[in-house]
Design an enzyme around this catalytic site. Structure first.
Site, mmCIF file in Angstrom:
data_model
loop_
_atom_site.group_PDB
_atom_site.id
_atom_site.type_symbol
_atom_site.label_atom_id
_atom_site.label_comp_id
_atom_site.label_asym_id
_atom_site.label_seq_id
_atom_site.Cartn_x
_atom_site.Cartn_y
_atom_site.Cartn_z
ATOM 1 N N GLU A 148 0.833 -1.214 0.000
ATOM 2 C CA GLU A 148 0.000 0.000 0.000
ATOM 3 C C GLU A 148 0.860 1.255 0.000
ATOM 4 O O GLU A 148 2.015 1.222 0.415
ATOM 5 C CB GLU A 148 -0.889 0.011 1.250
ATOM 6 C CG GLU A 148 -2.351 -0.272 0.973
ATOM 7 C CD GLU A 148 -3.083 0.851 0.231
ATOM 8 O OE1 GLU A 148 -2.494 1.569 -0.595
ATOM 9 O OE2 GLU A 148 -4.293 0.995 0.482
ATOM 10 N N ASP A 149 0.273 2.342 -0.446
ATOM 11 C CA ASP A 149 0.975 3.634 -0.384
ATOM 12 C C ASP A 149 0.917 4.206 1.020
ATOM 13 O O ASP A 149 1.918 4.606 1.589
ATOM 14 C CB ASP A 149 0.379 4.622 -1.405
ATOM 15 C CG ASP A 149 -1.146 4.730 -1.346
ATOM 16 O OD1 ASP A 149 -1.796 4.002 -0.564
ATOM 17 O OD2 ASP A 149 -1.698 5.556 -2.094
ATOM 18 N N ASP A 197 -4.259 5.092 6.609
ATOM 19 C CA ASP A 197 -4.828 6.227 7.314
ATOM 20 C C ASP A 197 -5.752 5.687 8.408
ATOM 21 O O ASP A 197 -5.285 5.301 9.472
ATOM 22 C CB ASP A 197 -5.565 7.059 6.241
ATOM 23 C CG ASP A 197 -6.036 8.409 6.711
ATOM 24 O OD1 ASP A 197 -5.275 9.111 7.373
ATOM 25 O OD2 ASP A 197 -7.183 8.774 6.381
ATOM 26 N N PHE A 230 -1.706 15.781 4.794
ATOM 27 C CA PHE A 230 -2.056 15.180 3.509
ATOM 28 C C PHE A 230 -0.855 15.197 2.572
ATOM 29 O O PHE A 230 -0.342 16.257 2.232
ATOM 30 C CB PHE A 230 -3.256 15.888 2.866
ATOM 31 C CG PHE A 230 -3.898 15.014 1.836
ATOM 32 C CD1 PHE A 230 -4.842 14.066 2.196
ATOM 33 C CD2 PHE A 230 -3.513 15.104 0.500
ATOM 34 C CE1 PHE A 230 -5.403 13.221 1.247
ATOM 35 C CE2 PHE A 230 -4.071 14.257 -0.454
ATOM 36 C CZ PHE A 230 -5.011 13.322 -0.082
ATOM 37 N N ARG A 284 0.735 12.824 -8.547
ATOM 38 C CA ARG A 284 1.079 11.421 -8.374
ATOM 39 C C ARG A 284 2.504 11.095 -8.833
ATOM 40 O O ARG A 284 3.167 10.238 -8.278
ATOM 41 C CB ARG A 284 0.110 10.579 -9.214
ATOM 42 C CG ARG A 284 -0.385 9.342 -8.525
ATOM 43 C CD ARG A 284 -1.222 8.524 -9.489
ATOM 44 N NE ARG A 284 -2.655 8.658 -9.332
ATOM 45 C CZ ARG A 284 -3.358 8.206 -8.292
ATOM 46 N NH1 ARG A 284 -2.744 7.626 -7.291
ATOM 47 N NH2 ARG A 284 -4.652 8.344 -8.227
HETATM 48 P P1 IMP Z 1 -7.887 4.324 4.932
HETATM 49 O O1 IMP Z 1 -8.935 3.328 4.581
HETATM 50 O O2 IMP Z 1 -8.478 5.485 5.730
HETATM 51 O O3 IMP Z 1 -6.708 3.725 5.647
HETATM 52 O O4 IMP Z 1 -7.457 5.010 3.579
HETATM 53 C C1 IMP Z 1 -6.298 4.715 2.938
HETATM 54 C C2 IMP Z 1 -6.306 5.312 1.554
HETATM 55 O O5 IMP Z 1 -6.684 6.699 1.595
HETATM 56 C C3 IMP Z 1 -4.922 5.270 0.964
HETATM 57 O O6 IMP Z 1 -4.690 4.077 0.269
HETATM 58 C C4 IMP Z 1 -4.932 6.487 0.074
HETATM 59 O O7 IMP Z 1 -5.479 6.143 -1.182
HETATM 60 C C5 IMP Z 1 -5.850 7.466 0.763
HETATM 61 N N1 IMP Z 1 -5.081 8.445 1.580
HETATM 62 C C6 IMP Z 1 -5.074 8.561 2.927
HETATM 63 N N2 IMP Z 1 -4.276 9.552 3.339
HETATM 64 C C7 IMP Z 1 -3.739 10.083 2.224
HETATM 65 C C8 IMP Z 1 -2.803 11.163 1.990
HETATM 66 O O8 IMP Z 1 -2.277 11.837 2.898
HETATM 67 N N3 IMP Z 1 -2.485 11.390 0.687
HETATM 68 C C9 IMP Z 1 -3.002 10.684 -0.345
HETATM 69 N N4 IMP Z 1 -3.875 9.688 -0.170
HETATM 70 C C10 IMP Z 1 -4.250 9.383 1.099
HETATM 71 MG MG MG Z 2 -4.328 3.606 -1.698
#
Ligand code: IMP
Ligand code: MG
Length: 173
Positions: free
Chosen positions: A97-98, A101, A150, A163
């Site tokens: 994963e990138d 959050d 962010f 990106r």
């Molecule tokens: P989660 O389900 O809240 O953990 O969301 C994770 C996804 O939200 C990541 O895979 C990203 O696609 C997006 N995301 C969360 N924080 C960021 C950020 O700071 N920058 C860009 N994308 C984010």
């Molecule tokens: Mg993602």
């Protein structure tokens, strides 16, 4: 509109950390084969760089999921937009994963993938926002723990922009 982007990790810093994680994975799997699952689109560069540095037999597959959240908040209700091409049964799977959050996306995904009976299932993320976690999930490899800001670049976007930046930056809103 163009935003000001403040550098959080330079290209060199990211590359160094990716090499370290790849070395750790190579050591941990001890001559076994690993199957990397790239979560599109955010982890394309991370997966590619990581895969090149792991000195084990590596296979790759791709998955795309979309969250039914409003805006930047994910809801936990996930839709699979593109499923894997290959069966993962009996494989050493690492989800790449990138950024994690709230953890909702990965929590859903890990449940779904573990039901497909891989030999092992681990999670590797370039970035982690521990302060934002809502769902507790085990993360095996973390590039950097970051504060609640962010970030963009190295695969991550803000409304599909930034990106392809080679570094990780913070969008100054
Ligand atoms: P989660 O389900 O809240 O953990 O969301 C994770 C996804 O939200 C990541 O895979 C990203 O696609 C997006 N995301 C969360 N924080 C960021 C950020 O700071 N920058 C860009 N994308 C984010
Ligand atoms: Mg993602």
């Amino acid at each position: 509109m163009e935003h000001k982007i403040r550098v959080m990790y330079t290209e060199e810093e990211v590359e160094k950390r990716v090499r370290e994680i790849a070395a750790q994975i190579t050591k941990d799997y001890n001559h076994e084969e690993v199957h990397l699952i790239c979560i599109l689109k955010g982890s394309i560069f991370f997966t590619a760089e990581l895969a090149k540095r792991i000195t084990l037999p590596v296979s790759l597959d791709f998955m795309s999921v979309s969250s039914y959240g409003n805006g930047s908040e994910s809801s936990g209700r996930i839709r699979v937009v593109k499923d894997l091409d290959e069966n993962i049964e009996g494989k050493n799977v690492i989800v790449v994963e990138d950024i994690i959050d709230s953890g909702r996306t990965l929590s859903f995904l890990l449940d779904m993938l573990s039901a497909r009976k891989p030999k092992s299932l681990k999670l590797c993320t370039l970035l982690n926002k521990p302060d934002r976690r809502v769902v507790d999930i085990p993360v095996d490899y973390i590039g950097f723990d970051i504060p609640d800001e962010f970030v963009v670049g190295y695969g991550m976007d803000y409304a599909q922009k930034y990106r392809t930046l080679p570094y990780i930056g913070v969008v100054e809103l």
